[in-house]
Design a protein around this motif. Structure first.
Motif, PDB file in Angstrom:
ATOM      1  N   ARG A  60       0.836  -1.214   0.000  1.00  0.00           N
ATOM      2  CA  ARG A  60       0.000   0.000   0.000  1.00  0.00           C
ATOM      3  C   ARG A  60       0.869   1.262   0.000  1.00  0.00           C
ATOM      4  O   ARG A  60       0.560   2.236  -0.683  1.00  0.00           O
ATOM      5  CB  ARG A  60      -0.947  -0.005   1.188  1.00  0.00           C
ATOM      6  CG  ARG A  60      -2.032  -1.080   1.040  1.00  0.00           C
ATOM      7  CD  ARG A  60      -3.003  -1.072   2.166  1.00  0.00           C
ATOM      8  NE  ARG A  60      -3.891   0.092   1.985  1.00  0.00           N
ATOM      9  CZ  ARG A  60      -4.761   0.489   2.875  1.00  0.00           C
ATOM     10  NH1 ARG A  60      -4.886  -0.149   4.014  1.00  0.00           N
ATOM     11  NH2 ARG A  60      -5.540   1.523   2.644  1.00  0.00           N
ATOM     12  N   LYS A  70       0.950   4.022  -2.983  1.00  0.00           N
ATOM     13  CA  LYS A  70       0.687   5.434  -2.682  1.00  0.00           C
ATOM     14  C   LYS A  70       1.775   6.327  -3.288  1.00  0.00           C
ATOM     15  O   LYS A  70       1.490   7.427  -3.764  1.00  0.00           O
ATOM     16  CB  LYS A  70       0.610   5.632  -1.173  1.00  0.00           C
ATOM     17  CG  LYS A  70       0.248   7.028  -0.755  1.00  0.00           C
ATOM     18  CD  LYS A  70       0.107   7.129   0.746  1.00  0.00           C
ATOM     19  CE  LYS A  70      -0.249   8.542   1.165  1.00  0.00           C
ATOM     20  NZ  LYS A  70      -0.360   8.671   2.609  1.00  0.00           N
ATOM     21  N   GLU A 106      -7.846  -1.870  -3.431  1.00  0.00           N
ATOM     22  CA  GLU A 106      -7.230  -1.115  -2.341  1.00  0.00           C
ATOM     23  C   GLU A 106      -6.290  -1.978  -1.517  1.00  0.00           C
ATOM     24  O   GLU A 106      -5.182  -1.581  -1.200  1.00  0.00           O
ATOM     25  CB  GLU A 106      -8.318  -0.537  -1.430  1.00  0.00           C
ATOM     26  CG  GLU A 106      -9.081   0.607  -2.044  1.00  0.00           C
ATOM     27  CD  GLU A 106      -8.211   1.827  -2.262  1.00  0.00           C
ATOM     28  OE1 GLU A 106      -7.442   2.185  -1.353  1.00  0.00           O
ATOM     29  OE2 GLU A 106      -8.303   2.419  -3.346  1.00  0.00           O
TER      30      GLU A 106
END
Length: 88
Positions: A53, A57, A66
């Motif tokens: 993650r 990002k 996600e």
């Protein structure tokens, strides 16, 4: 370990695991299941999903969704967008 260091290690591992599997753009692609099951990665990353993650990002990698979960997302492609992490 700090997040920046783990992201750098992740980029290196994706290059190792995806060296023979590149997409039309020439980027390394690794299935989440392959990354998760790799013994070296299992020993390197305490929180693989969190590291993924953080790398997403920063736009070093991309994948659909996600959050990736073992089993349910084993066939999701993780695409490496950079060859190395810029010095920080």
């Amino acid at each position: 370990m700090n997040v920046a260091h783990e992201v750098t290690l992740l980029v290196d591992e994706l290059k190792r695991l995806g060296a023979d599997n590149r997409n039309a753009d020439g980027n390394c692609v690794v299935k989440f299941g392959t990354l998760f099951a790799d013994d070296k990665c299992a020993n390197l990353f305490e929180a693989l999903v969190g590291t993924l993650r953080a790398a997403k990002k920063k736009k070093y990698i991309t994948y659909k969704g996600e959050m990736l979960l073992q089993g349910a997302h084993d066939d999701v492609d993780i695409e490496l967008l950079v060859e190395s992490v810029p010095a920080q």
